[in-house]
Design an enzyme around this catalytic site. Structure first.
Site, PDB file in Angstrom:
ATOM      1  N   GLY A  10      60.986  81.368  50.960  1.00  0.00           N
ATOM      2  CA  GLY A  10      62.445  81.204  51.049  1.00  0.00           C
ATOM      3  C   GLY A  10      63.129  82.509  50.664  1.00  0.00           C
ATOM      4  O   GLY A  10      62.667  83.187  49.750  1.00  0.00           O
ATOM      5  N   ARG A  71      57.244  81.218  56.249  1.00  0.00           N
ATOM      6  CA  ARG A  71      56.303  80.569  55.325  1.00  0.00           C
ATOM      7  C   ARG A  71      54.901  80.528  55.953  1.00  0.00           C
ATOM      8  O   ARG A  71      54.125  79.611  55.697  1.00  0.00           O
ATOM      9  CB  ARG A  71      56.793  79.162  54.998  1.00  0.00           C
ATOM     10  CG  ARG A  71      58.085  79.135  54.196  1.00  0.00           C
ATOM     11  CD  ARG A  71      58.333  77.753  53.640  1.00  0.00           C
ATOM     12  NE  ARG A  71      59.703  77.566  53.224  1.00  0.00           N
ATOM     13  CZ  ARG A  71      60.165  77.869  52.012  1.00  0.00           C
ATOM     14  NH1 ARG A  71      59.376  78.387  51.120  1.00  0.00           N
ATOM     15  NH2 ARG A  71      61.430  77.645  51.727  1.00  0.00           N
ATOM     16  N   ASP A 102      55.044  81.949  44.615  1.00  0.00           N
ATOM     17  CA  ASP A 102      53.614  81.713  44.391  1.00  0.00           C
ATOM     18  C   ASP A 102      52.820  81.612  45.690  1.00  0.00           C
ATOM     19  O   ASP A 102      51.658  82.019  45.729  1.00  0.00           O
ATOM     20  CB  ASP A 102      53.394  80.490  43.495  1.00  0.00           C
ATOM     21  CG  ASP A 102      53.978  79.232  44.075  1.00  0.00           C
ATOM     22  OD1 ASP A 102      55.023  79.318  44.751  1.00  0.00           O
ATOM     23  OD2 ASP A 102      53.392  78.153  43.849  1.00  0.00           O
ATOM     24  N   THR A 124      61.879  84.244  43.424  1.00  0.00           N
ATOM     25  CA  THR A 124      62.203  82.846  43.733  1.00  0.00           C
ATOM     26  C   THR A 124      63.447  82.459  42.950  1.00  0.00           C
ATOM     27  O   THR A 124      63.541  82.761  41.750  1.00  0.00           O
ATOM     28  CB  THR A 124      61.074  81.842  43.409  1.00  0.00           C
ATOM     29  OG1 THR A 124      61.635  80.526  43.357  1.00  0.00           O
ATOM     30  CG2 THR A 124      60.382  82.107  42.093  1.00  0.00           C
ATOM     31  N   ASP A 126      63.987  79.615  42.134  1.00  0.00           N
ATOM     32  CA  ASP A 126      63.556  78.509  41.266  1.00  0.00           C
ATOM     33  C   ASP A 126      63.080  78.979  39.883  1.00  0.00           C
ATOM     34  O   ASP A 126      62.953  78.169  38.970  1.00  0.00           O
ATOM     35  CB  ASP A 126      62.407  77.722  41.922  1.00  0.00           C
ATOM     36  CG  ASP A 126      62.873  76.898  43.111  1.00  0.00           C
ATOM     37  OD1 ASP A 126      64.071  76.949  43.440  1.00  0.00           O
ATOM     38  OD2 ASP A 126      62.035  76.206  43.713  1.00  0.00           O
ATOM     39  N   ASP A 128      60.141  79.780  38.871  1.00  0.00           N
ATOM     40  CA  ASP A 128      58.969  79.017  38.420  1.00  0.00           C
ATOM     41  C   ASP A 128      57.651  79.787  38.487  1.00  0.00           C
ATOM     42  O   ASP A 128      56.584  79.184  38.497  1.00  0.00           O
ATOM     43  CB  ASP A 128      58.862  77.701  39.211  1.00  0.00           C
ATOM     44  CG  ASP A 128      58.752  77.915  40.710  1.00  0.00           C
ATOM     45  OD1 ASP A 128      58.714  79.082  41.147  1.00  0.00           O
ATOM     46  OD2 ASP A 128      58.698  76.915  41.445  1.00  0.00           O
ATOM     47  N   ARG A 170      62.252  72.714  43.159  1.00  0.00           N
ATOM     48  CA  ARG A 170      61.271  71.807  43.761  1.00  0.00           C
ATOM     49  C   ARG A 170      60.388  71.155  42.688  1.00  0.00           C
ATOM     50  O   ARG A 170      60.343  69.944  42.570  1.00  0.00           O
ATOM     51  CB  ARG A 170      60.416  72.634  44.716  1.00  0.00           C
ATOM     52  CG  ARG A 170      59.485  71.873  45.566  1.00  0.00           C
ATOM     53  CD  ARG A 170      58.701  72.829  46.429  1.00  0.00           C
ATOM     54  NE  ARG A 170      59.403  73.213  47.631  1.00  0.00           N
ATOM     55  CZ  ARG A 170      59.472  72.471  48.725  1.00  0.00           C
ATOM     56  NH1 ARG A 170      58.880  71.300  48.769  1.00  0.00           N
ATOM     57  NH2 ARG A 170      60.113  72.898  49.786  1.00  0.00           N
TER      58      ARG A 170
HETATM   59  O1  F6P Z   1      62.613  79.115  47.550  1.00  0.00           O
HETATM   60  C1  F6P Z   1      62.478  77.914  46.862  1.00  0.00           C
HETATM   61  C2  F6P Z   1      63.404  76.897  47.456  1.00  0.00           C
HETATM   62  O2  F6P Z   1      64.705  77.388  47.343  1.00  0.00           O
HETATM   63  C3  F6P Z   1      63.235  75.522  46.808  1.00  0.00           C
HETATM   64  O3  F6P Z   1      64.061  75.334  45.703  1.00  0.00           O
HETATM   65  C4  F6P Z   1      63.580  74.613  47.948  1.00  0.00           C
HETATM   66  O4  F6P Z   1      62.931  73.367  47.826  1.00  0.00           O
HETATM   67  C5  F6P Z   1      63.076  75.327  49.142  1.00  0.00           C
HETATM   68  O5  F6P Z   1      63.129  76.700  48.820  1.00  0.00           O
HETATM   69  C6  F6P Z   1      63.843  74.978  50.398  1.00  0.00           C
HETATM   70  O6  F6P Z   1      63.702  75.979  51.321  1.00  0.00           O
HETATM   71  P1  F6P Z   1      63.795  75.841  52.906  1.00  0.00           P
HETATM   72  O7  F6P Z   1      64.821  74.822  53.211  1.00  0.00           O
HETATM   73  O8  F6P Z   1      64.164  77.207  53.342  1.00  0.00           O
HETATM   74  O9  F6P Z   1      62.429  75.452  53.375  1.00  0.00           O
END
Ligand code: F6P
Length: 342
Positions: A10, A71, A102, A124, A126, A128, A170
């Site tokens: 992301g 991804r 990660d 990130t 997040d 995390d 997440r």
């Molecule tokens: O990068 C992490 C994150 O922002 C998470 O918090 C979220 O669940 C996910 O990416 C959603 O990303 P996308 O909608 O781009 O797959």
């Protein structure tokens, strides 16, 4: 030395600031730079661009990533992993700097074991990733949540409603805890601590009894009720790294709270607003420090490492260690947030 740079997973405010810092510092060592487009996909179906002083100029405040992201997981099957390794050699890339979370850095760790020189930069919103106190992008996300809560506060109070704000996070509720604390949330729900819906309603009723006719609830998208088997999802489809698309806990909570308390309830999903746009000053500085240290590791021939923030020092730790487990919310921090519930 030809240094490949890619951004994966992301997107996150500060990615471009890292690219700029790596290139500007690396040019002082006389290196050349190849930008790999769209994460690991750009090495599976080769797609690259030259990165020069000119192409990184003006990137510091820019959101998103000039390299694009994906991804794509080349280790989903062995044939793809071999293709990536072959392409790295054919493109004559001496080292790859991967900027990612990660998943992206997990690929960098595996490639390192297969003889490819890799360096990781933690990214990130997040927050995390293990081994680093903070990742860039997190501070920007928290400031957007705080901005949103400040605005939602007045309209929620004016209408005497309950407002549920669903934020990203997440597996870890860092954004919910920091954003919720900064924005004065009355309840904060995180994935690390499955919630009891009656307890959530209890806080709201208590406020009502004390003359507070509105409440703000912040829920991380990965938060879920004790009685269910797991997270609330939009659909069951998995991405290349095996993640489901989360979403729905805000709506679930607003419906249940209204049903159980009789109070009018609404929900807002902040979603990708938290990831878009310009990084905060803090994230620009952190991204710059990470980028500078990453290319210095290359110069020191120190590979298989991830740069990290520990205290106020930029250090480096092994990529394997950094990607072996997630960094979940510190429960002491959560207990401090809880003091203000209800
Ligand atoms: O990068 C992490 C994150 O922002 C998470 O918090 C979220 O669940 C996910 O990416 C959603 O990303 P996308 O909608 O781009 O797959």
């Amino acid at each position: 030395m030809n240094v490949g740079i890619l951004t994966g997973g992301g997107d996150c405010p500060g990615l471009n600031a890292v690219i700029r810092a790596v290139v500007k510092r690396g040019l002082q060592f006389g290196y050349e730079f190849t930008g790999i487009k769209n994460g690991w996909r750009g090495l599976l179906e080769p797609s690259t661009m030259k990165l020069t002083r000119e192409s990184v100029s003006g990137l510091l405040p820019l959101g998103g990533t000039i390299l694009g992201t994906s991804r794509t997981n080349p280790f989903k099957n062995e044939k793809d992993a071999e293709t990536v390794i072959r392409n790295i050699n054919e493109l004559k890339l001496d080292v790859i700097i991967g900027i990612g979370g990660d998943d992206t850095l997990g690929v960098a760790a595996k490639l390192y074991k297969r003889g490819i020189k890799t360096i990781g930069v933690p990214k990130t919103i997040d927050n995390d990733l293990s081994g680093t106190d903070f990742t860039f992008g997190f501070d920007t996300a928290v400031s957007i949540v705080t901005w949103a809560l400040d605005r939602l506060h007045s309209t929620t109070e004016a209408h005497q409603r309950v407002m549920v704000v669903e934020v990203m996070g997440r597996h870890a509720g860092w954004i919910a805890v920091y954003g919720g604390m900064a924005g004065g949330a009355d309840v904060i729900l995180i994935p690390e601590k499955p919630f009891d819906i009656e307890e959530v309603c209890g806080y709201i009723k208590k406020r009502r009894n004390e003359g507070k006719y509105f409440s703000l609830v912040v829920a991380a998208e990965g938060a879920y009720p004790k009685e269910t088997a797991g997270m609330i999802t939009k659909d069951k489809e998995l991405d290349a790294f095996g993640h489901v698309k989360l979403g729905g806990v805000g709506e679930f909570l607003a419906t249940e709270i209204e049903k159980r308390t009789g109070l009018e309830s609404r929900f807002v999903v902040l979603g990708h607003l938290q990831r878009g746009g310009t990084p905060t000053a803090y994230d620009r500085v952190l991204a710059t420090r990470f980028g500078v240290r990453a290319i210095e590791l290359v110069h020191e021939n120190n590979f298989g490492r991830m740069v990290a923030l520990q205290g106020n020092k930029i250090v480096d730790i092994s990529l394997e260690e950094a990607t072996s487990k997630l960094k979940t919310v510190d429960m002491e921090m959560f207990r401090t947030a809880q003091i203000f519930f209800g």
